[in-house]
Design a protein around this motif. Structure first.
Motif, PDB file in Angstrom:
ATOM      1  N   ARG A   1       0.855  -1.189   0.000  1.00 26.17           N
ATOM      2  CA  ARG A   1       0.000   0.000   0.000  1.00 26.17           C
ATOM      3  C   ARG A   1       0.894   1.242   0.000  1.00 26.17           C
ATOM      4  NH1 ARG A   1      -2.438  -2.325   5.204  1.00 26.17           N
ATOM      5  NH2 ARG A   1      -3.684  -4.095   4.474  1.00 26.17           N
ATOM      6  N   ALA A   2       0.440   2.271  -0.675  1.00 21.38           N
ATOM      7  CA  ALA A   2       1.232   3.505  -0.763  1.00 21.38           C
ATOM      8  C   ALA A   2       0.313   4.711  -0.853  1.00 21.38           C
ATOM      9  CB  ALA A   2       2.150   3.461  -1.981  1.00 21.38           C
ATOM     10  N   LEU A   3       0.762   5.790  -0.253  1.00 21.95           N
ATOM     11  CA  LEU A   3       0.056   7.063  -0.352  1.00 21.95           C
ATOM     12  C   LEU A   3       0.873   7.961  -1.270  1.00 21.95           C
ATOM     13  CD1 LEU A   3      -2.131   8.957   1.818  1.00 21.95           C
ATOM     14  CD2 LEU A   3       0.028  10.141   1.550  1.00 21.95           C
ATOM     15  N   LEU A   4       0.316   8.229  -2.475  1.00 23.09           N
ATOM     16  CA  LEU A   4       1.064   8.959  -3.500  1.00 23.09           C
ATOM     17  C   LEU A   4       0.136   9.967  -4.171  1.00 23.09           C
ATOM     18  CD1 LEU A   4       2.808   5.796  -4.964  1.00 23.09           C
ATOM     19  CD2 LEU A   4       3.963   7.632  -3.713  1.00 23.09           C
ATOM     20  N   PRO A   5      -0.105  11.104  -3.518  1.00 26.15           N
ATOM     21  CA  PRO A   5      -0.997  12.119  -4.101  1.00 26.15           C
ATOM     22  C   PRO A   5      -0.545  12.519  -5.510  1.00 26.15           C
ATOM     23  CG  PRO A   5      -0.484  12.655  -1.819  1.00 26.15           C
ATOM     24  CD  PRO A   5       0.399  11.514  -2.195  1.00 26.15           C
ATOM     25  N   ASP A   6      -1.514  12.670  -6.395  1.00 28.33           N
ATOM     26  CA  ASP A   6      -1.309  13.136  -7.774  1.00 28.33           C
ATOM     27  C   ASP A   6      -0.687  12.086  -8.680  1.00 28.33           C
ATOM     28  OD1 ASP A   6      -2.264  15.681  -7.019  1.00 28.33           O
ATOM     29  OD2 ASP A   6      -0.256  16.269  -6.347  1.00 28.33           O
TER      30      ASP A   6
ATOM     31  N   ASN B   1       4.044   7.095 -11.888  1.00 30.46           N
ATOM     32  CA  ASN B   1       3.837   8.026 -12.987  1.00 30.46           C
ATOM     33  C   ASN B   1       3.165   9.272 -12.430  1.00 30.46           C
ATOM     34  OD1 ASN B   1       2.746   9.393 -15.335  1.00 30.46           O
ATOM     35  ND2 ASN B   1       3.245   7.514 -16.473  1.00 30.46           N
ATOM     36  N   TRP B   2       3.901  10.398 -12.498  1.00 29.80           N
ATOM     37  CA  TRP B   2       3.366  11.689 -12.071  1.00 29.80           C
ATOM     38  C   TRP B   2       3.350  12.610 -13.282  1.00 29.80           C
ATOM     39  CZ3 TRP B   2       6.672  10.349  -7.533  1.00 29.80           C
ATOM     40  CH2 TRP B   2       5.908  10.157  -6.357  1.00 29.80           C
TER      41      TRP B   2
ATOM     42  N   LEU C   1      -7.261   3.166  -4.966  1.00 32.56           N
ATOM     43  CA  LEU C   1      -8.463   2.860  -4.196  1.00 32.56           C
ATOM     44  C   LEU C   1      -9.108   4.110  -3.609  1.00 32.56           C
ATOM     45  CD1 LEU C   1      -7.264  -0.333  -2.306  1.00 32.56           C
ATOM     46  CD2 LEU C   1      -8.383  -0.137  -4.531  1.00 32.56           C
ATOM     47  N   ASP C   2      -8.439   5.233  -3.766  1.00 34.57           N
ATOM     48  CA  ASP C   2      -8.993   6.504  -3.302  1.00 34.57           C
ATOM     49  C   ASP C   2      -8.462   7.589  -4.230  1.00 34.57           C
ATOM     50  OD1 ASP C   2      -8.974   9.117  -1.725  1.00 34.57           O
ATOM     51  OD2 ASP C   2     -10.097   7.837  -0.341  1.00 34.57           O
ATOM     52  N   SER C   3      -9.337   8.394  -4.758  1.00 36.08           N
ATOM     53  CA  SER C   3      -8.943   9.369  -5.777  1.00 36.08           C
ATOM     54  C   SER C   3      -7.928  10.388  -5.260  1.00 36.08           C
ATOM     55  CB  SER C   3     -10.182  10.116  -6.304  1.00 36.08           C
ATOM     56  OG  SER C   3     -10.821  10.806  -5.227  1.00 36.08           O
ATOM     57  N   ARG C   4      -7.774  10.483  -3.966  1.00 36.38           N
ATOM     58  CA  ARG C   4      -6.800  11.417  -3.404  1.00 36.38           C
ATOM     59  C   ARG C   4      -5.365  10.872  -3.486  1.00 36.38           C
ATOM     60  NH1 ARG C   4      -9.824  12.160   2.263  1.00 36.38           N
ATOM     61  NH2 ARG C   4     -10.109   9.909   1.831  1.00 36.38           N
ATOM     62  N   GLY C   5      -5.241   9.572  -3.884  1.00 40.69           N
ATOM     63  CA  GLY C   5      -3.904   9.028  -4.100  1.00 40.69           C
ATOM     64  C   GLY C   5      -3.522   7.885  -3.190  1.00 40.69           C
ATOM     65  N   PHE C   6      -4.469   7.056  -2.788  1.00 43.99           N
ATOM     66  CA  PHE C   6      -4.149   5.874  -1.989  1.00 43.99           C
ATOM     67  C   PHE C   6      -4.176   4.662  -2.912  1.00 43.99           C
ATOM     68  CE2 PHE C   6      -4.893   2.241   0.715  1.00 43.99           C
ATOM     69  CZ  PHE C   6      -4.041   2.484   1.782  1.00 43.99           C
TER      70      PHE C   6
ATOM     71  N   ARG D   1       2.852  13.034   3.080  1.00 40.36           N
ATOM     72  CA  ARG D   1       3.675  12.078   2.347  1.00 40.36           C
ATOM     73  C   ARG D   1       4.628  11.286   3.227  1.00 40.36           C
ATOM     74  NH1 ARG D   1       3.453  13.183  -3.322  1.00 40.36           N
ATOM     75  NH2 ARG D   1       2.237  15.066  -3.729  1.00 40.36           N
ATOM     76  N   HIS D   2       5.093  11.865   4.322  1.00 44.21           N
ATOM     77  CA  HIS D   2       6.075  11.170   5.145  1.00 44.21           C
ATOM     78  C   HIS D   2       5.766  11.269   6.637  1.00 44.21           C
ATOM     79  CE1 HIS D   2       8.826  11.414   1.511  1.00 44.21           C
ATOM     80  NE2 HIS D   2       8.852  10.133   1.850  1.00 44.21           N
ATOM     81  N   PRO D   3       4.599  10.756   7.067  1.00 46.64           N
ATOM     82  CA  PRO D   3       4.378  10.643   8.506  1.00 46.64           C
ATOM     83  C   PRO D   3       5.366   9.627   9.102  1.00 46.64           C
ATOM     84  CG  PRO D   3       2.628   9.525   7.297  1.00 46.64           C
ATOM     85  CD  PRO D   3       3.454  10.251   6.273  1.00 46.64           C
ATOM     86  N   MET D   4       5.745   9.856  10.351  1.00 50.89           N
ATOM     87  CA  MET D   4       6.850   9.118  10.957  1.00 50.89           C
ATOM     88  C   MET D   4       6.345   8.017  11.893  1.00 50.89           C
ATOM     89  SD  MET D   4       9.203  12.496  11.773  1.00 50.89           S
ATOM     90  CE  MET D   4      10.783  11.673  11.965  1.00 50.89           C
ATOM     91  N   ARG D   5       7.245   7.073  12.165  1.00 54.33           N
ATOM     92  CA  ARG D   5       6.963   5.994  13.111  1.00 54.33           C
ATOM     93  C   ARG D   5       7.180   6.505  14.532  1.00 54.33           C
ATOM     94  NH1 ARG D   5      10.389   2.476  11.422  1.00 54.33           N
ATOM     95  NH2 ARG D   5       9.039   0.804  10.639  1.00 54.33           N
ATOM     96  N   PHE D   6       6.261   6.172  15.434  1.00 51.40           N
ATOM     97  CA  PHE D   6       6.368   6.599  16.824  1.00 51.40           C
ATOM     98  C   PHE D   6       6.961   5.482  17.673  1.00 51.40           C
ATOM     99  CE2 PHE D   6       4.082   7.714  20.974  1.00 51.40           C
ATOM    100  CZ  PHE D   6       5.036   8.649  21.330  1.00 51.40           C
ATOM    101  N   ARG D   7       8.076   5.786  18.322  1.00 53.76           N
ATOM    102  CA  ARG D   7       8.686   4.847  19.264  1.00 53.76           C
ATOM    103  C   ARG D   7       8.208   5.228  20.669  1.00 53.76           C
ATOM    104  NH1 ARG D   7      13.283   2.388  16.984  1.00 53.76           N
ATOM    105  NH2 ARG D   7      13.350   1.209  18.924  1.00 53.76           N
TER     106      ARG D   7
END
Length: 727
Positions: free
Chosen positions: A37-42, A87-88, A63-68, A163-169
């Motif tokens: 799975r990837a979040l890639l707007p546009d 492809n952008w 799966l989502d027009s916003r780029g999911f 685009r780059h939310p981080m992992r929480f330790r």
């Protein structure tokens, strides 16, 4: 076909409110199979590429027009290394997915950071170039335990927090992410959804380079290399060494005449360093060079604690400046400000929505004098941030020592506060026990990790043991500014000489407590601002007397026990108060030889003579190194004392603080023989009256409880140094 992930989670991801992106993005084993799975707007088309073969193995469906995008990889059960062909806008890009990489912080680093005892937290937190799984990029980490979500934003992702939310330790409150393809020179910040849902954009507290105001972004640049400390540099810091410090504000030492613009670090290396060397100083002390938003704070309100200011060039050019000083035989001291920080939104204030670095109670966390916030030294991550910063400058830049600003404001809870405006410690006292523990820990740590470097306290009270080891109850500093000496002697010197006899003890009182600390005698920037006048302008009398008073005072200062510090401009008798927005008044040295040239030559000669003769510096902190010969002649305002080295060699120092010459002035001395003037602040080359005692011989005439004595002519408003000639 994979099932659509939870719609609420996808919405939160696009809204930038999803705290656990790794649970949703990247490659996962699911009931349907191996899913990516990837979040890639546009993006218009996305393929999964097997890294080892370069083959397309699955096309991700939008799966989502916003780029999911998501897809199950057919005929695959085991996880594998992959890239995404995206492809952008008609252009295909091959990228590495940030969400295929595992946790970054090593177990020992995580343990030490959580404990607050990491010796070098800057090697872990912040932005660091990394090669992970043969992929080049940058690993980011930031402490924000109360944030709901943290993203890294920058040049590499269109500053888009989705685009780059981080992992929480969670175990240490740190957010982390490896961003493939983020490289040195790119700018970044942390986008934080704080504990109350408010969006905050913060600079990196551990940024190694930052933009100059009014821009506030941090820059990826990696750690500077370690600088080893030579034995020569260590020797220049020793207690028995001659230490004469030239204190400098880099932005106003000298400026370009055509546009009033600052000199660069490189220009300062070419102009300031040779000047300081020629003048005979041993150390350059820089007012704070940490990145700071407000010029008028002179650097004393820093927000980029790990970043040299860009006002004068890059951090590599700053390293060039320090190296030039070292090559010239000069040590470099840095003014360091761990006591407070400004409340600018992009900085540390309410970093994750809570008072993370500061106190929540303004009675503990707000400096009324400076409108700044006070670090919460009792929070181990905060003290670790600061202690690590101290070592960083010594280890990574080759700084030879730190002058720690406003120590009194740190160690007293009631500093500059009225009754009811401060909170006692848990014993009911006024001491800030957490700040005291922090200072002791930092000084002890530097002593072990950076041997040969020193710390110097600007501490304005009589707190016991500032420059004594923590093991014996002290704070552990190597040296302490002697502000009592400074105030007493300046109060004496500003008096009309006719009144000095009534305040004679102001000049001698410093010896009453001289051996309680390892003192530096400071005539610093603080003494030439805010209506205090320049040092020259504090001197009484007409122009001739002002300059003569100043020369006599410098002669006294350089001979008195303690290391020396003089703020720039004082060496040539700057006439006006210091103004940080313009250059020093170098024009005073233009044209014909004048009184300013005379003071400049005197300071140069004082430095070189002071360094040459061991009695003037070797036993600064040992009672055997000093003895009064005449201390009670208040009627004539005359003082005479001896400086002595370990071998018993002596220098005689005599000062006459009246404008009346004292002919045939006799005083007892310890050693019979011929004595020669090596400094006379009244001599012609300094623009004095040139009353001299080139060589004098003791007489077998008892005086001052000694069997032999000298008879001198003491010039008006003067200080003499005499050395015994070999038989």
């Amino acid at each position: 076909m994979s099932e659509l992930p939870d719609r609420q989670a996808i919405n939160a991801l696009f809204a930038g409110n999803y705290a656990d992106p790794f649970s949703l993005l990247g490659m996962h084993q699911t009931a349907n199979g191996l899913e990516v799975r990837a979040l890639l707007p546009d993006a218009s088309e996305v393929w999964v590429i097997e890294t080892n073969t370069g083959r397309k193995v699955a096309q991700l469906k939008c799966l989502d027009s916003r780029g999911f995008f998501s897809a199950v990889v057919p005929r695959r059960k085991n996880m594998f290394r992959y890239q995404l062909a995206v492809n952008w806008h008609g252009q295909q890009n091959l990228i590495d997915d940030a969400y295929r990489f595992g946790p970054l912080l090593q177990e020992m680093d995580a343990w030490l950071l959580a404990e607050g005892t990491h010796l070098r937290p800057y090697e872990t937190l912040g932005a660091h170039g990394a090669l992970i799984d043969d992929v080049h990029g940058t690993r980011f980490s930031v402490w924000a335990p109360n944030a709901q979500r943290v993203s890294v934003v920058g040049d590499f992702n269109f500053w888009d927090g989705r685009r780059h939310p981080m992992r929480f330790r969670r175990e240490m409150g740190i957010w982390e992410l490896f961003v493939p393809g983020a490289f040195n020179g790119q700018l970044y910040k942390f986008e934080i959804v704080d504990n109350s849902g408010r969006l905050r954009i913060k600079a990196d507290p551990y940024a190694f380079e930052a933009q100059m105001r009014p821009q506030t972004a941090s820059m990826i640049c990696g750690l500077p290399p370690v600088v080893e400390m030579s034995e020569e540099r260590k020797a220049r810091n020793e207690f028995d060494a001659p230490i004469s410090i030239y204190e400098v504000h880099l932005g106003s030492w000298r400026r370009h005449t055509e546009n009033n613009f600052w000199l660069s670090y490189k220009e300062l290396a070419e102009q300031l360093v040779p000047y300081v060397k020629e003048m005979g100083f041993t150390h350059i002390e820089l007012l704070p060079i940490n990145e700071h938003p407000f010029d008028g704070s002179w650097g004393y309100q820093p927000l980029g604690m790990y970043a040299p200011t860009r006002r004068f060039g890059t951090r590599d050019e700053f390293r060039y400046f320090i190296n030039a000083a070292h090559e010239a035989g000069l040590n470099v001291l840095l003014d360091w400000v761990p006591g407070h920080f400004p409340s600018d939104d992009f900085g540390l204030a309410k970093f994750d929505g809570t008072e993370l670095y500061e106190h929540s109670d303004p009675r503990e966390g707000f400096h009324q004098d400076w409108n700044t916030l006070i670090y919460n030294f009792g929070r181990r991550e905060v003290s670790n941030y600061l202690a690590g910063n101290a070592l960083y400058w010594l280890e990574r830049y080759g700084i030879d020592g730190l002058r720690v600003d406003a120590v009194a404001s740190m160690i007293y809870r009631d500093y500059s506060r009225a009754e009811g405006e401060w909170v006692p410690n848990h014993y009911g006292g006024r001491e800030n026990l957490e700040a005291i523990a922090f200072l002791r820990y930092t000084n002890r740590t530097l002593g072990r990790a950076a041997p040969g470097t020193v710390t110097i306290a600007e501490e304005s009270t009589d707190f016991d043991g500032v420059s004594r080891p923590p093991e014996s109850g002290g704070l552990g500093f190597w040296y302490k500014w002697n502000l009592g000496w400074m105030h007493d002697t300046l109060d004496y010197m500003k008096l009309d000489p006719v009144y000095r006899s009534h305040h004679h003890d102001l000049m001698s009182f410093g010896m009453m407590y001289n051996y309680t600390e390892n003192f530096v005698l400071p005539l610093s920037h603080d003494e030439v601002v805010h209506g205090k006048k320049s040092i020259l302008d504090r001197m009484p009398g007409d122009a001739w007397q002002k300059f003569a008073n100043l020369r006599a005072y410098y002669g006294w200062m350089w001979a008195f026990p303690g290391k020396k510090l003089l703020f720039m401009g004082g060496e040539f008798a700057q006439g006006k108060e210091w103004n940080h927005d313009v250059s020093l008044d170098w024009h005073l040295l233009e044209g014909a030889d004048n009184w300013h040239h005379g003071v400049q030559r005197l300071v140069r000669d004082l430095n070189h003579t002071y360094r040459h003769y061991a009695p003037l510096h070797q036993l600064d902190f040992d009672p055997a190194g000093f003895e009064w010969l005449v201390v009670d002649d208040r009627d004539n305002s005359v003082f005479v004392f001896v400086r002595r080295d370990r071998d018993g060699n002596e220098i005689i120092v005599a000062s006459n603080f009246t404008p009346v010459p004292r002919h045939h002035y006799r005083f007892g001395v310890n050693q019979a023989g011929r004595w020669r003037e090596v400094i006379n602040t009244d001599q012609h080359s300094y623009h004095g009256s040139d009353t001299r005692n080139p060589v004098v011989h003791t007489d077998e005439i008892p005086s001052h409880n000694r069997p032999q004595s000298l008879s001198l002519t003491l010039p008006p408003l003067s200080t003499l140094w005499l050395v015994k000639e070999a038989e």
